[in-house]
Enzyme design. Sequence first.
Site, PDB file in Angstrom:
ATOM      1  N   SER A  29      -9.806   2.246   2.672  1.00  0.00           N
ATOM      2  CA  SER A  29      -8.868   2.940   1.830  1.00  0.00           C
ATOM      3  C   SER A  29      -7.862   2.046   1.108  1.00  0.00           C
ATOM      4  O   SER A  29      -7.241   2.487   0.142  1.00  0.00           O
ATOM      5  CB  SER A  29      -8.085   3.950   2.672  1.00  0.00           C
ATOM      6  OG  SER A  29      -7.257   3.274   3.605  1.00  0.00           O
ATOM      7  N   LYS A  81       0.854  -1.199   0.000  1.00  0.00           N
ATOM      8  CA  LYS A  81       0.000   0.000   0.000  1.00  0.00           C
ATOM      9  C   LYS A  81       0.887   1.244   0.000  1.00  0.00           C
ATOM     10  O   LYS A  81       1.922   1.270   0.689  1.00  0.00           O
ATOM     11  CB  LYS A  81      -0.901  -0.014   1.248  1.00  0.00           C
ATOM     12  CG  LYS A  81      -1.935   1.110   1.273  1.00  0.00           C
ATOM     13  CD  LYS A  81      -2.830   1.012   2.519  1.00  0.00           C
ATOM     14  CE  LYS A  81      -3.922   2.074   2.519  1.00  0.00           C
ATOM     15  NZ  LYS A  81      -4.801   1.995   3.702  1.00  0.00           N
ATOM     16  N   SER A 100     -10.228   0.075   6.937  1.00  0.00           N
ATOM     17  CA  SER A 100      -9.598   0.198   5.621  1.00  0.00           C
ATOM     18  C   SER A 100      -8.933  -1.064   5.086  1.00  0.00           C
ATOM     19  O   SER A 100      -8.518  -1.097   3.925  1.00  0.00           O
ATOM     20  CB  SER A 100      -8.551   1.319   5.650  1.00  0.00           C
ATOM     21  OG  SER A 100      -9.190   2.570   5.570  1.00  0.00           O
TER      22      SER A 100
END
Lengths: 497, 487
Positions: free
Chosen positions: A161, A81, A185
């Site tokens: 997210s 990420k 997330s």
Amino acid sequence: MSLPTNPTSFTLADAREAVRKKEISSRELTQAFVSAIEGARTLNAFVTETPEKALAMADASDARIAKGSMGPLEGLPLAIKDLFCTKGVRTTAGSNILSNFIPPYESTVSQNLWDAGAVMLGKTNMDEFAMGSSNETSYFKPVLNPWRARNSNRNLVPGGSSGGSAASVAANLCLGATGTDTGGSIRQPAAVTGTVGLKPTYGRCSRWGIVAFASSLDQAGPMTRTVRDAAILMKAMASVDPQDSTSVDVPVPDYEATLEQGVKGLRVGIPKEYRIDGAPPEIDAMWAKGAEWLKAQGAEIVDVSLPHTKYALPAYYIVAPAEASSNLARYDGVRFGHRAKGAHDITDLYEKSRAEGFGAEVRRRILIGTYVLSAGYYDAFYSRAQKLRTLIARDFTQAFEKCDVLLTPATPGPAFAIGEKTSDPVSMYLNDVFTVTVNLAGLPGISVPAGLTPEGLPLGLQIIGKAFDEATVLRVGRSVEQAAQFAAKPEAWWRAA
Amino acid sequence: MSKMIMGAQGEWEIVIGMEVHAQVLSVSKLFSGAATAFGAEPNAQVSFVDAGMPGMLPVINKFCVEQAVRTGLGLKAQVNRSSVFDRKNYFYPDLPSGYQISQYKNPIVGEGEVYIDLAGGETVRVGIERLHLEQDAGKSLHDQHPDQSYVDLNRSGIALMEIVTKPDMRSSEEAAAFLRKLRAIVRYLGTCDGNMDEGSMRADVNVSVRKPGGPLGTRCEIKNVNSMRFIAQAVEFEARRQVDLIESGGTVRQETRLFDSKLGETRPMRSKEEAHDYRYFPDPDLLPLELEQAWIDTIAASLPELPDEKKARFMRDLGLSAYDAGVLVTERELADYFEDLARGIDAKSAVNWLNNEILGRLNRDGRTIADCPVTAHANNTILKMIADRTISGKIAKDVLDIVWSEGGDPADVVRARGLVQMTDTSAIEKAIDAVIAANPDKVEEVKAKPKLAGWFVGQVMKQTGGKANPQVVNALLKTRLELPEEG
């Protein structure tokens, strides 16, 4: 073991075995993923692809394999990420303000992975500064969910997210990915992409080198295709870190070793407050089915109450923005990141750089956070939210006197369409209704794919455990996974023709 | 000295409180491992944490905590076993994270006290409100480029102790005395070097005025007063300004003012500079600071003797006057030097020697006691030689001059140069005989004018190379010249 023909559809565990047995080299494996990523750019899952670095790391890994020195993740390609700082590789946090930022250091979690022998494929797209539940707040444009409803061409969000990580795991663009979870997330995007996402206990993974959103809630965790893969990655990511005062020195067990021990005799709590009005009927149906699966495997189902659940979202949307407003103050255009041109003094430089650098959702949360911490409002908002947080944590402590884990839905619904909720922040925030409580209490939670909606979209079940009891969470997750027999994969519509 | 100031409408009382920022003496910063040495190249001592880089986290430096606890104990203050680090949020280019980590509601040290001695012999108690730990900011440099400002982050993250007093001081003299005393205490403790020139100690002074015994007036905070002299000037100016303002019908506005040392006056800071809402909240990157009582006790047991205790001991055990003892304990090095110097010697003569000979020469050479060229032990040797009459007081000063400039052991110098005092009367008598024989005219004169005996003493001393015991010379001369007893 019979291997699938395309190594990109390997599970992490399959690939680990194939590499160990030298049935495939890390380079071959990595090349397969590099090609898959190139062919899936439509999904916009990556902000930065690092194919050269990936192949160089794979070659180094193959050299180690040849010498017989293999780490637990030797040669296995992963996606990271874009919130994890990666030394020498641009790290944007999905924001324009960091669109040119190349960290001179490596986050502890990603370093742990490289130390275990893993290979980095690139940096995955995400909601800006991890603020969002649909990956639509990214400066680098939304990620598309590999899943579409049956007989539909409508693009859906992959959740957020950690949307890029979820999409790349679901679309076989990596063996696994890192995510971070501040209010859901990891678990929410995992649920709506048919993947497994584990948010460990607060303090289990070091936050050092992860761009901070809300420091008291942020935790890194694995996103994978199977529960076993999550167990493998979790073990490698976790560590106590002298550079993170909030990381906790609790031994990291061998999660794989206890994974198949089943749920016989375990007490599984069903919190009644998680039954919400207006949720699609398939959510409740799947939840009930999950309880039945576990009961059939020998678990005891117990009704429990988490009475302060309804305060979780409001408390979260005070605490998280408050911390964010402070954490994001460093993005001022002075030392790194985006600097506006033509500013005539320092205040102007701040205002212009931040206005150009931050998107609407980030600005909204900075405003909320600044407001709730302001003189005269602190007691009414921040102090009360912290008190609620204590009450929510106590709810869990009391529930865990009656049960070992909790079973809940992961999300209030399946993936929604791009643009569907962007105009209504509150409806967007409601996506996290089942996940934020876990962050506020600092507990571990996993989302496991449990079935499809009538339209053919994946749904997840969440298992919440006691602090530092990821082992049990994974074990129950594995039992759900086995019972669910979730084998559906999205059609590869995104592949370049 | 009166503590009141006179206005057109009578006397006014000045009320002063202080906030002192004392830099913790530590090789590394409060939350990072970067160095703290003064005078390094700009931005040479900056870690990723100090620069506020994304994802960087503070880690508390245990030594800095120990130093704060030690200071708290030295201020006879309550050490809080649980304290909290908060973020103080504001934007400034030399504040890289956009917040300063400080302690707001729960400081590490609570109430304590400091006693100050005033010139008239009066002792005043100044209450300590609290001491907390916080990070320093960096430094903005506005004079390096015509239209750009530079930032030096070397100071960013250095540990400071903010020490806040109660409004217990009533004159600029008391304010300066307090700061001197606080400086002495932290230097004794080794927790701050007290170097105001390098900014290791900086004071903000709160000043208000009131009618004697009346309610407290509105205060103004005077920022960054960085020398003892400026404190007196700033207080005097500000008190006078407030009195004049009130007496002419105005009201004092609570505000932050800057002291302009060139003009000797205070002026308000621009309102923009003070309109901060700092939005304090507990720093989620740091756990509450929990201290074990046993650890605090260990630090307490290791505290050195502090100025007040040392002064009392000097008075009690050595019989020094309050004034002498007070002067000696202002600097730990001076007190230590004195103690070594006075070992086995009459304390008063040791004080006189230190004041007249050592401090005089240091002052002449622009040196401090810490770099005194002659050790306390060497001085002790000299004083012992005076005491046992090996050398005269005059020779002793010569010996000191020799070892001051050339080094060496005073006993060796005395031996090698034959400076041992002559107490053998026959040798002295021989010298007297020689002087008398050579100066028959003077012998006649001295009989008429006994005061001229001094001339003979000088001649005899000259003959003996200064080594004759002056008392013996005097006595023998009187006999030989048949002078009256009281001459």
